[in-house]
Write a protein that holds these residues in place. Structure first.
Motif: not given
Length: 159
Positions: A70, A106, A129, A133-135
Motif C-alpha cells: 500500500r 488487503s 478485501p 485491493t487496499w481499503t
C-alpha cells in the motif's frame, strides 16, 4: 498493511497539526531480500513492532510484484507461514487526549478476517478485501494511560 497513528490536539477554533506516533508503519525495516521473510513470535526483527501468535510474513513487492504494498515496497501478511500471527506497538499517550489511528488492509488471496486490538483488547474483527485491493480504515480512542498500544492480527492459519 500500512499503519499510522495521529495524535489530535484540539484547541478552540483550530486544530493542531497531526503527528505520526507509529514507528515503521509501512514495514520497510528490515528490508526483505526475498519474496517474503517469516518472523516468528518474540522476534525483534520488525523495527518498532512486537510479533505474537505463531508468525507473520514481511512481503516484498520487489520480488513479488503480484502482491503490491500500500505504501513503500513491503507489507505484512498477518496469516504468516505457518501463522496465524499478531503485531503490536506501544507508544506514549496523554491521558484524556483523543487519538486517531488508521491503517490499510488487503488480503493475500481472497477476502480474509483481520483483527484490531487496542491495549491488548480486541476492538473488532472484519473481512478485508481480496489481494491488491487496499481499503483504508481508522478508529478514534481517548487515552486512559500514559502508554497505549495498537495491534493487528489474523485468526486465519496459512496465507
Amino acid at each position: 498493511m500500512k499503519c499510522f497513528l495521529l495524535a489530535m490536539a484540539v484547541s478552540i477554533g483550530a486544530m493542531a497539526s497531526a503527528v505520526n506516533l507509529i514507528t515503521n508503519g509501512s514495514f520497510e525495516n528490515p528490508v526483505v531480500s526475498a519474496p517474503f521473510s517469516t518472523v516468528v513470535a518474540g522476534s525483534p526483527t520488525i523495527t518498532g513492532w512486537t510479533v505474537a501468535g505463531t508468525s507473520v510474513d514481511i512481503v516484498s513487492q520487489t520480488f513479488n510484484p503480484t502482491y503490491p504494498a500500500r505504501d513503500g515496497v513491503q507489507c505484512i501478511d498477518l496469516a504468516g507461514s505457518p501463522g496465524p500471527g499478531r503485531i503490536s506497538q506501544s507508544f506514549a499517550t496523554v491521558v484524556n487526549q483523543q487519538y486517531i489511528f488508521g491503517w490499510s488492509g488487503s488480503s493475500n488471496g481472497s477476502s480474509q478476517t483481520m483483527e484490531v486490538f487496542l491495549n491488548g483488547n480486541l476492538l473488532f474483527s472484519f473481512n478485508v478485501p481480496s489481494q491488491g485491493t487496499w481499503t483504508d480504515y481508522s478508529w478514534a480512542f481517548t487515552a486512559t494511560s500514559t502508554t497505549s498500544s495498537i495491534g493487528f492480527g489474523s485468526p486465519v492459519a496459512g496465507n
